[in-house]
Design an enzyme around this catalytic site. Structure first.
Site, PDB file in Angstrom:
ATOM      1  N   HIS A  85      -0.658 -11.341  -3.607  1.00  0.00           N
ATOM      2  CA  HIS A  85      -0.563 -11.088  -5.045  1.00  0.00           C
ATOM      3  C   HIS A  85      -1.648 -10.085  -5.431  1.00  0.00           C
ATOM      4  O   HIS A  85      -2.366 -10.267  -6.398  1.00  0.00           O
ATOM      5  CB  HIS A  85      -0.726 -12.389  -5.837  1.00  0.00           C
ATOM      6  CG  HIS A  85       0.369 -13.379  -5.633  1.00  0.00           C
ATOM      7  ND1 HIS A  85       0.434 -14.571  -6.324  1.00  0.00           N
ATOM      8  CD2 HIS A  85       1.457 -13.369  -4.826  1.00  0.00           C
ATOM      9  CE1 HIS A  85       1.502 -15.255  -5.932  1.00  0.00           C
ATOM     10  NE2 HIS A  85       2.137 -14.545  -5.032  1.00  0.00           N
ATOM     11  N   HIS A 140       2.343 -11.659   2.682  1.00  0.00           N
ATOM     12  CA  HIS A 140       2.735 -11.603   1.265  1.00  0.00           C
ATOM     13  C   HIS A 140       1.501 -11.910   0.428  1.00  0.00           C
ATOM     14  O   HIS A 140       0.871 -12.958   0.603  1.00  0.00           O
ATOM     15  CB  HIS A 140       3.851 -12.602   0.971  1.00  0.00           C
ATOM     16  CG  HIS A 140       4.081 -12.851  -0.487  1.00  0.00           C
ATOM     17  ND1 HIS A 140       4.196 -11.826  -1.413  1.00  0.00           N
ATOM     18  CD2 HIS A 140       4.201 -13.999  -1.202  1.00  0.00           C
ATOM     19  CE1 HIS A 140       4.386 -12.340  -2.619  1.00  0.00           C
ATOM     20  NE2 HIS A 140       4.382 -13.664  -2.519  1.00  0.00           N
ATOM     21  N   TYR A 191      -1.578   8.370   5.532  1.00  0.00           N
ATOM     22  CA  TYR A 191      -1.696   7.022   6.065  1.00  0.00           C
ATOM     23  C   TYR A 191      -0.762   6.041   5.371  1.00  0.00           C
ATOM     24  O   TYR A 191      -0.313   5.064   5.984  1.00  0.00           O
ATOM     25  CB  TYR A 191      -3.145   6.542   6.027  1.00  0.00           C
ATOM     26  CG  TYR A 191      -3.887   6.985   7.257  1.00  0.00           C
ATOM     27  CD1 TYR A 191      -3.923   6.177   8.389  1.00  0.00           C
ATOM     28  CD2 TYR A 191      -4.504   8.230   7.315  1.00  0.00           C
ATOM     29  CE1 TYR A 191      -4.569   6.593   9.540  1.00  0.00           C
ATOM     30  CE2 TYR A 191      -5.148   8.657   8.459  1.00  0.00           C
ATOM     31  CZ  TYR A 191      -5.182   7.829   9.579  1.00  0.00           C
ATOM     32  OH  TYR A 191      -5.808   8.265  10.717  1.00  0.00           O
TER      33      TYR A 191
END
Length: 224
Positions: free
Chosen positions: A99, A97, A124
């Site tokens: 930002h 995860h 891709y």
């Protein structure tokens, strides 16, 4: 390889990939988190308020199968988010995860389809990410985001949290990292080409990728 030496290697892998992501500006400050599922059903996860660029292998949070802290620092507050993806995505062994700037920007655009946040722009992208879901905004650490992830029923390995960032699962840590990077680059392409009527992959080209490379797309995942 013993279980202890394998865990040592996995701890080092988390720190190595975390540093790489941080040094290339893909997740600033103490943002972002990484988790790895262990053979005993527990996890390794990055601690709360930790920069991915300066992780200590010995201080990574070790959780048991019930998500309880066994050793290391207190875990990221996003544990419910990771847990929801592991619970619904059976093949997931690692979750990243971030930002990352372009993915966050993409998540804020009004035209984004929550079933397929990006069109089929490159081979891709489809091969690494499949399709990307967009879930509504929840404050960081809000348990409700786990319910939103569970609502996707494991159909997506790649998810954008609105006004927050990407969450990507993979069958290895390397696969999850590479897919997250591919998502970020594709989001960047989308923003560069927005309003320019670019040529996306055709349905026939998408079908060919599905056939040759075994790409898995959820329903509606490439309708643009």
């Amino acid at each position: 390889m013993t279980a202890m030496s394998n865990e040592t290697r996995l701890r080092e892998d988390i720190c190595r990939f975390g540093r790489s992501l941080f040094e290339r500006g893909l997740t600033p400050g103490s943002s972002g988190n990484i988790s790895l599922k262990m053979d005993d059903g527990g996890w390794l996860v990055t601690p709360t308020n930790a920069s991915l660029g300066f992780l200590d292998p010995a201080r990574l949070s070790r959780l048991d199968q019930q998500g309880r802290l066994v050793s290391g620092d207190a875990p990221t507050k996003e544990v419910p988010l990771h847990n929801a993806l592991y619970d619904t995505r059976g093949s997931a062994r690692a979750i990243v995860h971030l930002h990352s700037t372009h993915s966050v920007a993409l998540s804020m655009l009004p035209e984004i389809d929550p079933r397929a946040a990006l069109p089929p722009m490159t081979a891709y992208y489809l091969m690494k990410c499949g399709a990307t879901a967009l879930v509504p905004y929840y404050r960081p650490g809000d348990p409700a985001v786990a319910d939103a992830i569970k609502g996707l029923a494991g159909k997506y390995s790649s998810v954008l949290l609105a006004n927050h960032g990407p969450v990507v699962a993979g069958d290895t840590l390397e696969a999850a990292v590479f897919a997250t990077e591919e998502l970020e680059e594709t989001a960047k392409l989308y923003l560069l080409l927005r309003g320019m009527n670019p040529r996306y992959l055709s349905p026939a080209q998408v079908t060919d990728l599905v056939k040759v490379f075994g790409v898995t797309l959820p329903e509606h995942g490439h309708e643009h």
